[in-house]
Scaffold this active site. Structure first.
Site: not given
Ligand code: UT7
Length: 327
Positions: A112, A253, A283
C-alpha cells in the site's frame, strides 16, 4: 539539477460494484458494522476479463491524455503493484498496450506504500537527468488474493488503478519526502508464499505451492498507522521546509476513514482538507492514492499550486510520505 513536475493524473473505471449488503450475503457482517468501523460502503471488483494490465493501462492512458503527452514520449513506466498478472512483472505488458515504444518499464512492490515509493523512485531518475518523462502507476487487484470467507479482511479491499505523469521541469515540485521500512513487523500483514515440498530426484525436493490469502492483524496495523503516518508526514514537511499549516490537501492511502480522521486530527488539519473516497472504493492498496488524487483533480478541488501531503502505509511494513506541489 532538473526538477520534477506532476502534469497529469488518471484512473481506471471499474464497472463491477460490491456493496456492504452484497458482502453480508457471503459473511457474517453488516453495512452498519463496515461503515461505522471503516467508512466503506462499497468497493469495485475487477471483472474476470479486467486484468491488472488492462486497469493499469487505462489509468496511464488517462493520465497521459490529461498531461497532453504522447505515449512515444515516455522514457520510464514504473508500475507499483503487489498483484501482477505475471510474477516476472506486468509493466512491460502495460508498455506495449500503451504504445510507449521508447520506455523502459518495470514493477515495484511495496504494497500500500507502493505509489509513494514509486513516485519518489521516479523522481530520482528525473533529478539525475536520466529520464525526462515518467508514468507512475499504482494498481492492484487484491480481490484475487482475498479470503472471501474471512470477514475481518474481505470487507476492506477493492480493486483499482491510478497513475500520474511526471516531467522534468525547472522548478522542483517534489518538495520533500521520507520513506521507511520495518521488517520486524512483517507478520502483521501478509500475502505470503506457502511452499510445499515436492520430491524431484533422490534427496532433491523443490518448493511447489501458491500464495496464501491476505492475513492481517488489524489492530496492530491500525496502531502502527495512526502513530507512524503523522510522524512521517512531519518529517517530509520538514525536508520541504514547510509546516502542517501549508498543506492544502491530505491525500492518504485510503485504508480506513478512522485512520484518515485520526491522522488529520494529529496534524491539526480540518476535515475539509482531507481527500477521502473510502465510501466508494474501500482500500485499493497501491492504487488508492493516485485514484483519490485523480478524482480530486478532475472534480476541480486540487488546483495548480496546491500543496498536497501524500502518505502510504501497509505491508512490509512500509510507510512513506511525499509532499508535492500540483501542476
Ligand atoms: O492497507 C493496509 C493497511 N491496513 C489497515 O490500515 C487496516 C488497519 N486496521 C483497521 O482498519 C481495523 O483494525 C479493522 C477495520 C480491520 C478492524 O476494526 P477494529 O475496530 O479494529 O475491529 P476489531 O478487529 O477490534 O474487531 C472488533 C469486533 C470483533 O468481535 P469481538 O471479538 O469484539 O466479539 C470482531 O470479530 O468486530 C468483529 N468483526 C466484525 N464484525 C462484523 C471483525 N470484522 C467484522 C466484520 N463484521 N466484517
Amino acid at each position: 539539477m532538473p526538477g520534477v513536475s506532476l502534469v497529469g493524473s488518471g484512473s481506471a473505471c471499474l464497472t463491477v460494484k460490491l456493496s456492504n449488503d452484497d458482502l453480508s450475503q457471503r459473511v457474517d457482517t453488516s453495512d452498519e458494522w463496515i461503515a461505522a468501523r471503516t467508512g466503506i460502503r462499497q468497493r469495485h471488483i475487477a471483472a474476470p476479463d479486467e486484468s491488472l494490465t488492462v486497469l493499469a493501462t487505462e489509468a496511464a492512458r488517462n493520465a497521459l491524455e490529461m498531461a497532453e503527452v504522447s505515449a512515444e514520449a515516455v522514457d520510464l513506466i514504473l508500475l507499483a503493484t503487489s498483484t501482477p498478472d505475471d510474477l516476472f512483472g506486468s509493466a512491460c505488458r502495460v508498455q506495449v498496450a500503451l504504445g510507449a515504444t521508447r520506455a523502459v518499464a518495470f514493477d515495484l512492490t511495496a504494497a500500500c506504500s507502493g505509489f509513494v515509493f514509486a513516485l519518489v523512485t521516479a523522481a530520482q531518475y528525473i533529478r539525475t537527468g536520466v529520464f525526462k518523462t515518467v508514468v507512475v502507476i499504482g494498481a492492484d487487484v487484491l480481490s484475487r488474493w482475498t479470503d472471501w470467507d474471512d470477514r475481518t479482511t474481505c470487507v476492506l479491499f477493492g480493486d483499482g488503478a491510478g497513475a500520474v505523469v511526471l516531467r522534468a521541469a525547472e522548478r522542483d515540485r517534489l518538495l520533500g519526502f521520507e520513506l521507511c521500512s520495518d521488517g520486524s513487523l512483517n507478520h502483521c500483514l501478509n500475502l505470503a508464499y506457502q511452499p510445499e515440498a515436492e520430491s524431484l530426484v533422490g534427496d532433491v525436493a523443490v518448493q511447489k505451492g501458491t500464495f496464501a490469502p491476505i492475513t492481517m492483524n488489524g489492530r496492530e496495523v491500525y496502531k502502527f498507522a495512526v502513530n507512524r503516518v503523522p510522524e512521517v508526514i512531519e518529517k517530509a514537511l520538514f525536508r520541504a521546509n514547510l509546516t502542517t499549516s501549508d498543506i492544502d490537501w491530505l491525500v492518504l492511502h485510503q485504508a480506513n476513514q478512522r485512520i484518515l480522521d485520526s491522522v488529520a486530527e494529529r496534524l491539526g488539519l480540518p476535515a475539509e482538507r482531507v481527500v477521502s473516497n473510502m465510501a466508494r472504493h474501500g482500500n485499493t492498496s497501491a492504487a488508492s492514492i493516485p485514484i483519490a488524487l485523480d478524482e480530486a483533480v478532475r472534480a476541480g478541488n486540487v488546483k495548480a499550486g496546491d500543496v498536497i501531503a501524500t502518505a502510504g502505509f501497509g505491508a512490509g511494513l512500509t510507510w512513506g510520505s511525499a509532499i508535492i506541489l500540483w501542476g
